[in-house]
Design an enzyme around this catalytic site. Structure first.
Site, PDB file in Angstrom:
ATOM      1  N   GLU A  60       0.828  -1.206   0.000  1.00  0.00           N
ATOM      2  CA  GLU A  60       0.000   0.000   0.000  1.00  0.00           C
ATOM      3  C   GLU A  60       0.863   1.257   0.000  1.00  0.00           C
ATOM      4  O   GLU A  60       0.526   2.252  -0.652  1.00  0.00           O
ATOM      5  CB  GLU A  60      -0.956   0.015   1.190  1.00  0.00           C
ATOM      6  CG  GLU A  60      -1.904   1.199   1.131  1.00  0.00           C
ATOM      7  CD  GLU A  60      -3.099   1.083   2.049  1.00  0.00           C
ATOM      8  OE1 GLU A  60      -3.967   1.971   1.946  1.00  0.00           O
ATOM      9  OE2 GLU A  60      -3.175   0.138   2.856  1.00  0.00           O
ATOM     10  N   THR A  61       1.973   1.215   0.695  1.00  0.00           N
ATOM     11  CA  THR A  61       2.887   2.357   0.711  1.00  0.00           C
ATOM     12  C   THR A  61       3.390   2.663  -0.699  1.00  0.00           C
ATOM     13  O   THR A  61       3.324   3.810  -1.162  1.00  0.00           O
ATOM     14  CB  THR A  61       4.080   2.079   1.645  1.00  0.00           C
ATOM     15  OG1 THR A  61       3.594   1.950   2.981  1.00  0.00           O
ATOM     16  CG2 THR A  61       5.117   3.186   1.571  1.00  0.00           C
TER      17      THR A  61
END
Length: 136
Positions: A60-61
Protein backbone atom coordinates in the site's frame (compact mmCIF):
# COMPACT_ATOMS: atom_id res chain seq x y z
CA UNK A 1 5.40 16.99 -16.26
CA UNK A 2 4.85 16.52 -12.54
CA UNK A 3 7.82 17.31 -10.31
CA UNK A 4 8.92 14.18 -8.45
CA UNK A 5 10.85 14.85 -5.24
CA UNK A 6 14.15 13.01 -4.86
CA UNK A 7 14.55 9.99 -2.59
CA UNK A 8 16.06 12.14 0.18
CA UNK A 9 12.84 14.20 0.31
CA UNK A 10 10.75 11.03 0.64
CA UNK A 11 13.03 9.73 3.41
CA UNK A 12 12.91 12.99 5.37
CA UNK A 13 9.13 13.26 5.06
CA UNK A 14 8.61 9.65 6.16
CA UNK A 15 10.22 10.12 9.59
CA UNK A 16 7.85 9.10 12.38
CA UNK A 17 5.38 7.44 10.00
CA UNK A 18 4.54 3.78 9.46
CA UNK A 19 7.03 3.81 6.59
CA UNK A 20 9.74 4.65 9.11
CA UNK A 21 8.51 2.17 11.73
CA UNK A 22 8.46 -0.73 9.25
CA UNK A 23 11.92 0.18 7.95
CA UNK A 24 10.72 0.73 4.38
CA UNK A 25 13.34 2.27 2.14
CA UNK A 26 12.23 3.81 -1.14
CA UNK A 27 14.51 3.05 -4.07
CA UNK A 28 12.49 4.44 -6.98
CA UNK A 29 9.43 6.69 -7.10
CA UNK A 30 7.38 7.59 -10.15
CA UNK A 31 3.75 7.59 -11.27
CA UNK A 32 4.01 4.30 -13.18
CA UNK A 33 6.43 2.45 -10.90
CA UNK A 34 7.65 2.59 -7.32
CA UNK A 35 10.19 0.27 -5.69
CA UNK A 36 11.07 -0.18 -2.05
CA UNK A 37 12.53 -2.61 0.43
CA UNK A 38 11.60 -3.69 3.94
CA UNK A 39 13.50 -5.82 6.46
CA UNK A 40 11.89 -9.02 7.64
CA UNK A 41 13.36 -8.56 11.11
CA UNK A 42 10.99 -6.52 13.25
CA UNK A 43 8.09 -7.20 10.87
CA UNK A 44 7.29 -10.78 11.81
CA UNK A 45 4.41 -12.56 13.47
CA UNK A 46 5.07 -14.55 16.68
CA UNK A 47 5.87 -17.67 14.62
CA UNK A 48 8.84 -15.83 13.09
CA UNK A 49 7.36 -15.42 9.61
CA UNK A 50 7.04 -12.10 7.79
CA UNK A 51 3.69 -10.66 8.88
CA UNK A 52 1.11 -10.50 6.09
CA UNK A 53 -0.06 -7.12 7.36
CA UNK A 54 3.46 -5.72 7.07
CA UNK A 55 3.65 -7.07 3.53
CA UNK A 56 0.31 -5.44 2.69
CA UNK A 57 1.53 -2.18 4.25
CA UNK A 58 4.64 -2.27 2.04
CA UNK A 59 2.41 -2.75 -0.99
CA UNK A 60 0.00 0.00 0.00
CA UNK A 61 2.89 2.36 0.71
CA UNK A 62 4.45 1.87 -2.72
CA UNK A 63 1.17 2.07 -4.62
CA UNK A 64 -0.06 5.09 -2.68
CA UNK A 65 3.16 7.01 -3.22
CA UNK A 66 3.09 6.26 -6.95
CA UNK A 67 -0.58 7.34 -7.12
CA UNK A 68 0.26 10.53 -5.22
CA UNK A 69 2.96 11.37 -7.75
CA UNK A 70 0.56 10.56 -10.60
CA UNK A 71 -2.21 12.75 -9.19
CA UNK A 72 0.07 15.58 -8.16
CA UNK A 73 1.52 16.29 -4.75
CA UNK A 74 -1.00 19.09 -4.23
CA UNK A 75 -3.79 16.47 -4.09
CA UNK A 76 -4.82 13.93 -1.45
CA UNK A 77 -4.63 10.23 -2.30
CA UNK A 78 -6.55 7.65 -0.27
CA UNK A 79 -6.82 3.91 -0.63
CA UNK A 80 -10.15 2.59 -1.90
CA UNK A 81 -9.36 -1.10 -2.01
CA UNK A 82 -6.44 -3.25 -0.91
CA UNK A 83 -6.08 -6.97 -1.46
CA UNK A 84 -3.16 -9.31 -0.96
CA UNK A 85 -2.46 -12.89 -1.87
CA UNK A 86 0.40 -14.41 0.10
CA UNK A 87 2.14 -17.16 -1.87
CA UNK A 88 5.00 -17.90 0.55
CA UNK A 89 6.74 -16.18 3.42
CA UNK A 90 10.18 -15.22 4.62
CA UNK A 91 11.96 -15.61 7.95
CA UNK A 92 14.96 -13.34 7.35
CA UNK A 93 16.55 -10.87 5.01
CA UNK A 94 15.00 -8.04 3.08
CA UNK A 95 11.94 -8.11 0.84
CA UNK A 96 11.45 -5.91 -2.20
CA UNK A 97 8.18 -4.51 -3.49
CA UNK A 98 7.66 -3.31 -7.04
CA UNK A 99 4.47 -1.36 -7.73
CA UNK A 100 3.45 -1.27 -11.38
CA UNK A 101 0.56 0.87 -12.62
CA UNK A 102 -2.43 -0.97 -14.02
CA UNK A 103 -4.63 2.12 -14.49
CA UNK A 104 -3.76 5.81 -14.25
CA UNK A 105 -6.91 7.89 -14.44
CA UNK A 106 -7.93 11.38 -13.42
CA UNK A 107 -9.61 10.28 -10.18
CA UNK A 108 -8.33 6.73 -9.61
CA UNK A 109 -5.06 4.85 -9.94
CA UNK A 110 -4.57 1.09 -9.58
CA UNK A 111 -1.38 -0.85 -9.01
CA UNK A 112 -0.14 -4.40 -8.81
CA UNK A 113 2.64 -4.72 -6.28
CA UNK A 114 4.85 -7.80 -6.37
CA UNK A 115 6.75 -8.50 -3.15
CA UNK A 116 9.71 -10.84 -3.49
CA UNK A 117 12.56 -12.15 -1.37
CA UNK A 118 16.29 -11.82 -1.92
CA UNK A 119 16.21 -14.87 -4.18
CA UNK A 120 13.58 -13.10 -6.33
CA UNK A 121 10.85 -15.54 -5.31
CA UNK A 122 7.38 -13.99 -5.29
CA UNK A 123 6.08 -13.83 -1.74
CA UNK A 124 2.91 -11.83 -2.26
CA UNK A 125 0.85 -10.08 -4.89
CA UNK A 126 -0.84 -6.92 -3.61
CA UNK A 127 -3.51 -5.00 -5.53
CA UNK A 128 -4.31 -1.40 -4.65
CA UNK A 129 -6.76 1.14 -6.00
CA UNK A 130 -6.45 4.75 -4.83
CA UNK A 131 -8.86 7.66 -5.10
CA UNK A 132 -7.24 10.92 -6.16
CA UNK A 133 -9.04 13.85 -4.52
CA UNK A 134 -9.18 17.50 -5.50
CA UNK A 135 -6.28 19.76 -4.53
CA UNK A 136 -5.92 20.56 -0.84
Amino acid sequence: MTHIPDLQWWSENSQGTLIDRLGIELLEVGPERAVGTMPVEGNTQPAGLLHGGATAALGETLGSIAAWVHGGLDRHVVGLELGATHHRSAREGVVTGVATAIHLGRTTASYEIVVSDERERRLSTVRLTCLILDPR
